[in-house]
Design a protein around this motif. Sequence first.
Motif, mmCIF file in Angstrom:
data_model
loop_
_atom_site.group_PDB
_atom_site.id
_atom_site.type_symbol
_atom_site.label_atom_id
_atom_site.label_comp_id
_atom_site.label_asym_id
_atom_site.label_seq_id
_atom_site.Cartn_x
_atom_site.Cartn_y
_atom_site.Cartn_z
ATOM 1 N N TRP A 198 -7.829 -96.586 -64.718
ATOM 2 C CA TRP A 198 -8.016 -96.724 -63.282
ATOM 3 C C TRP A 198 -8.883 -97.955 -62.987
ATOM 4 O O TRP A 198 -9.946 -98.138 -63.597
ATOM 5 N N HIS A 199 -8.424 -98.787 -62.091
ATOM 6 C CA HIS A 199 -9.158 -99.990 -61.683
ATOM 7 C C HIS A 199 -9.832 -99.702 -60.331
ATOM 8 O O HIS A 199 -9.154 -99.447 -59.334
ATOM 9 N N ILE A 200 -11.167 -99.739 -60.337
ATOM 10 C CA ILE A 200 -11.948 -99.313 -59.169
ATOM 11 C C ILE A 200 -12.767 -100.491 -58.633
ATOM 12 O O ILE A 200 -13.352 -101.263 -59.404
ATOM 13 N N ARG A 201 -12.791 -100.616 -57.290
ATOM 14 C CA ARG A 201 -13.572 -101.678 -56.654
ATOM 15 C C ARG A 201 -15.037 -101.260 -56.538
ATOM 16 O O ARG A 201 -15.334 -100.178 -56.022
ATOM 17 N N TYR A 202 -15.925 -102.101 -57.020
ATOM 18 C CA TYR A 202 -17.367 -101.902 -56.863
ATOM 19 C C TYR A 202 -17.857 -103.002 -55.909
ATOM 20 O O TYR A 202 -18.026 -104.178 -56.304
ATOM 21 N N PRO A 203 -18.105 -102.716 -54.635
ATOM 22 C CA PRO A 203 -18.497 -103.753 -53.656
ATOM 23 C C PRO A 203 -19.863 -104.370 -53.976
ATOM 24 O O PRO A 203 -20.757 -103.696 -54.502
ATOM 25 N N LEU A 204 -20.011 -105.631 -53.628
ATOM 26 C CA LEU A 204 -21.316 -106.281 -53.747
ATOM 27 C C LEU A 204 -22.233 -105.760 -52.649
ATOM 28 O O LEU A 204 -21.821 -105.608 -51.491
ATOM 29 N N ALA A 205 -23.474 -105.507 -53.022
ATOM 30 C CA ALA A 205 -24.425 -105.000 -52.027
ATOM 31 C C ALA A 205 -24.684 -106.051 -50.950
ATOM 32 O O ALA A 205 -24.861 -105.728 -49.765
ATOM 33 N N SER A 206 -24.671 -107.316 -51.367
ATOM 34 C CA SER A 206 -24.971 -108.389 -50.409
ATOM 35 C C SER A 206 -23.780 -108.717 -49.527
ATOM 36 O O SER A 206 -23.935 -109.291 -48.454
ATOM 37 N N VAL A 214 -13.598 -102.768 -61.788
ATOM 38 C CA VAL A 214 -14.009 -102.131 -63.041
ATOM 39 C C VAL A 214 -12.872 -101.233 -63.526
ATOM 40 O O VAL A 214 -12.355 -100.412 -62.769
ATOM 41 N N ALA A 215 -12.480 -101.413 -64.792
ATOM 42 C CA ALA A 215 -11.413 -100.582 -65.372
ATOM 43 C C ALA A 215 -12.057 -99.462 -66.199
ATOM 44 O O ALA A 215 -12.971 -99.708 -66.990
ATOM 45 N N THR A 216 -11.589 -98.233 -66.005
ATOM 46 C CA THR A 216 -12.160 -97.094 -66.736
ATOM 47 C C THR A 216 -11.097 -96.037 -67.004
ATOM 48 O O THR A 216 -10.145 -95.891 -66.226
ATOM 49 N N THR A 217 -11.269 -95.315 -68.101
ATOM 50 C CA THR A 217 -10.394 -94.165 -68.401
ATOM 51 C C THR A 217 -11.088 -92.858 -68.033
ATOM 52 O O THR A 217 -10.474 -91.796 -68.120
ATOM 53 N N LEU A 346 -10.831 -98.000 -52.386
ATOM 54 C CA LEU A 346 -11.569 -98.505 -53.544
ATOM 55 C C LEU A 346 -10.791 -98.377 -54.859
ATOM 56 O O LEU A 346 -11.249 -98.858 -55.894
ATOM 57 N N LEU A 347 -9.628 -97.699 -54.822
ATOM 58 C CA LEU A 347 -8.803 -97.575 -56.019
ATOM 59 C C LEU A 347 -7.786 -98.714 -56.000
ATOM 60 O O LEU A 347 -6.810 -98.687 -55.255
ATOM 61 N N ALA A 348 -8.041 -99.727 -56.829
ATOM 62 C CA ALA A 348 -7.230 -100.944 -56.768
ATOM 63 C C ALA A 348 -5.906 -100.800 -57.487
ATOM 64 O O ALA A 348 -4.876 -101.305 -57.013
ATOM 65 N N GLU A 349 -5.893 -100.125 -58.620
ATOM 66 C CA GLU A 349 -4.677 -100.092 -59.433
ATOM 67 C C GLU A 349 -4.791 -98.976 -60.465
ATOM 68 O O GLU A 349 -5.893 -98.589 -60.880
ATOM 69 N N VAL A 350 -3.642 -98.442 -60.875
ATOM 70 C CA VAL A 350 -3.589 -97.436 -61.947
ATOM 71 C C VAL A 350 -2.537 -97.897 -62.948
ATOM 72 O O VAL A 350 -1.397 -98.190 -62.575
ATOM 73 N N LYS A 351 -2.927 -97.989 -64.230
ATOM 74 C CA LYS A 351 -2.004 -98.437 -65.275
ATOM 75 C C LYS A 351 -1.922 -97.395 -66.383
ATOM 76 O O LYS A 351 -2.929 -96.747 -66.706
ATOM 77 N N PRO A 352 -0.728 -97.245 -66.978
ATOM 78 C CA PRO A 352 -0.623 -96.365 -68.164
ATOM 79 C C PRO A 352 -1.475 -96.951 -69.290
ATOM 80 O O PRO A 352 -1.570 -98.169 -69.448
ATOM 81 N N HIS A 353 -2.058 -96.069 -70.092
ATOM 82 C CA HIS A 353 -2.950 -96.547 -71.151
ATOM 83 C C HIS A 353 -2.958 -95.554 -72.302
ATOM 84 O O HIS A 353 -3.096 -94.348 -72.089
ATOM 85 N N THR A 354 -2.771 -96.063 -73.509
ATOM 86 C CA THR A 354 -2.874 -95.219 -74.709
ATOM 87 C C THR A 354 -4.325 -95.199 -75.143
ATOM 88 O O THR A 354 -4.942 -96.259 -75.333
#
Length: 948
Positions: A198-206, A214-217, A346-354
């Motif tokens: 899952w590719h998630i947007r982390y906004p800049l505080a400024s 950020v990509a995370t499983t 905030l969910l930018a993209e979802v990709k298959p992942h092994t």
Amino acid sequence: MQNSQYSPADIETAHYQHWEQQGYFQPHMDLGKPAFSIQLPPPNVTGTLHMGHAFNQTIMDGLTRYHRMKGENVCWVPGSDHAGIATQIVVERQLAEQGVSRHDLGREAFLNKVWEWKAVSGGTITEQMRRVGCSVDWTREYFTMDERRAAVVNEVFVRLFEQGLIYRGKRLVNWDPVLGTAVSDLEVESVEEQGQMWHIRYPLASNPAEAVIVATTRPETLLGDVAVAVNPEDERYAHLIGQELLLPLTGRRIPVIADEYVEKDFGTGCVKITPAHDFNDYEVGKRHRTPLINVFDLSAKVLAAAEVFSFSGEAQSGFALPQAYAGLDRFAARKQMLADLEAQGLLAEVKPHTLMTPKGDRTGSVIEPMLTSQWFVAMNAAPCDSAHPEPESEFTGMSLAQKAKHAVDSGQVRFIPENWVNTYNQWMNNIQDWCISRQLWWGHQIPAWYDENGRIYVARNHNEAQKQAGVGVVLTRDEDVLDTWFSSALVPFSTLGWPNDTAELKAFLPSNVLVTGYEIIFFWVARMIMMTTHFTGKVPFKDVYIHGMVRDHEGKKMSKSEGNVIDPVDLIDGIDLENLLVKRTTGLRRPERAPQVKKDTEKLFPAGIPVFGADALRFTMASYASLGRSINFDFKRAEGYRNFCNKLWNASRFVLMNVDGHDCGQDESAPLAYSFIDQWIISRLQQVESAVTEALDTYRFDMAAQTLYEFVWNEYCDWYLELAKVQLQGGCPTTQRTTRRTLVRVLEVILRLLHPIMPFITETLWQTIAPLANAKHSSSIMLAAWPVANPARFVQAALDKMARLQDLIGAVRNLRGEMGLAPGIKAPLFVEGGSELAELLPYVPMMARLTEASLVATLPESEDAPVAVCQGARLLLKVEVDKVAETARLSKEAEKLQKAMDKISAKLEKPGYTDKAPAHLVAKDRAELAELQDKMAKISSQLQKYRS
């Protein structure tokens, strides 16, 4: 030998009971003689022995019996392991079937239930070992939770604590949410699965309009993020290092940090750092002095408020987590969080992942890295001074890891096969502190007590802890138990009387060999080396013999999940199909497999498993015991070795029938006349004695089994017994006495050589054969002397003569085949050759089905019969040939040969075949064609004679 037929059931149980009652399994404790000892890898008390145990124990018992026969002070120590996690699971499942949990019972009542289970299961294991024939010293049997072992465990724990090698700390561990306990790295299986990234947007505080991706499983751990890391050389994000981001779903600010751990080309190049829920992130967090934020409770549900700690373990101020997720299981929280991220854009993209998912090997649940307070053994720290210092030795002052390394590097502990040293060193070089606490009820409760202020008092018992704390201080014992492998690591010395200075410790430590599988090199082998060197100054064992794994006939690992586990007793006693199906399908961990398991079983064993007996099973296992190779268990092979037992039985009956009531040469003063046949079998016996001894000394049970099988079946039974008939029937009294003496004496030695592998049948036969051979100097074959080769009894000339005789008999048999003579047709043989053949010819008629064998100056004339040549001699069988019938037979044979030749020729002549096909296949085809052409030439020659 009262029974004419070999029946394992009639001899095995009775012999074992007699051996045990007579105390034959116990060491003689003559410290002036060499000692040999083995520690049994303690089977888990959770169930029954399987084929792997039978394999392992066959090797150990073979070694034990071999060294006992050598007169050594032999001790094989048996025991079983309490198997903390596995046993608690079994008993909890039993309670669940009754609708009861351990918490309903309470700790004390639950432990009583476990002890009840141990009494039943432990008895099953020991009975199985007896059936396999294990000659362990049952008077020394231990259980890793018995009173004696518990005292040693407490003593070791206290001493390690006093030496600064055991400590309590808050660390990241593998946590099994189903079991509710920490588990070792070695108890975690990485399973390849198809997941998602899952590719998630982390906004800049400024500038919230700008964001990093950020990509995370594992999006559910987002709540515990403390930073986002980028590679310091990644130009895309260099301007963001030091800035703050808004953590999605929380609004909490976290920094962007630079760390070389991040791979620029993986994912988006931005990695969320969650040090309380990821081992790699933990190391990153430690380098950057971040806080540790725990967001899950011990059942892996989201907390209402995050727990925050420093890397020193100090608690810091926590904060509330979003209430929408509080109380949700981690995977339910993942689903809800992803929906919320998508709703907020905030969910930018979802990709298959092994990915490789860590799962508990007992429960199959996904392991959660969890920050908890645990007890650890320091692997790389030197011991501090204490009331109980280490014994003086070359290991003194080293860390536990250094001790374990030095023991192997110095050659004091040797791995067989040697390649396992690399596996051992690879783990030792990267070893981490050992988490030894488990959040269970079954096991050795940690000997530590706490007062109301949280101070810790480590002591051997409550009274000792109370003395440390002072009168009136209320103490509460730590509820955790020790890792099962902690008590197992102490087995080499805890079973021999330590901490007392006993005769057993002097005689049997170090033991000679540890026989085990590769899968517990880290669990057990390394830890035994650490603990034994630390507390005794000695290594626990000299050799570690690593054997392969026993798999099913298709090469699959035997497991309850697959339903392909075989109880060794079922091979010993046999089992009908109906009961076998029940055993294989009852209690399947995957019940949906039952129909396939039933189908596979019916195909493999349409009539059930026949009776093989313990000796045939053991011989099968020994034949498989090559260094380090895994085994696909073949039931046909076991059947073949059951036939071998039967062959040995029938050969012994033949010998007894021919020597009973006759002079067998016991009177050493009586004249003897050894023929070259007698000298040959005696000479071969000397070679076999040397070969089997060398094989057992080098743990090559497969070579010992092969050598004995070939000698007994091919040479003693198929050759010597048949040739001995000639001497018994036609020899003078002296020749007959010598033959009977050779028959019984060679057989008696065979039985002693076979005994370590096949104890039951050899004991039965030896009791009858040994007196005839004047060799019964002990009450049991297991106490008889191990055979030692005598070079003075080796006669090379006899081997050479026997080789010529075998060639001669082989040539005659081939001649009979070439002439198409039926087995029942006997004919005279004429041999034209030198006078040296005269000594051989008397043995030929019986072995080649002849009426006679005559040495002649010139062969009689015969137009029809073929002539064979062997070692310069010409051989002729004088048979009246029916030319018409023989011509028809040879013509049919020639037609078959021609078809076979045409087929191979066409293959070789096929364009491109000889250029493209593998060279060894082409060579094989050409050799086969040449052989067929040779046969065709001989047949054509015979046909020409008959037709002329």
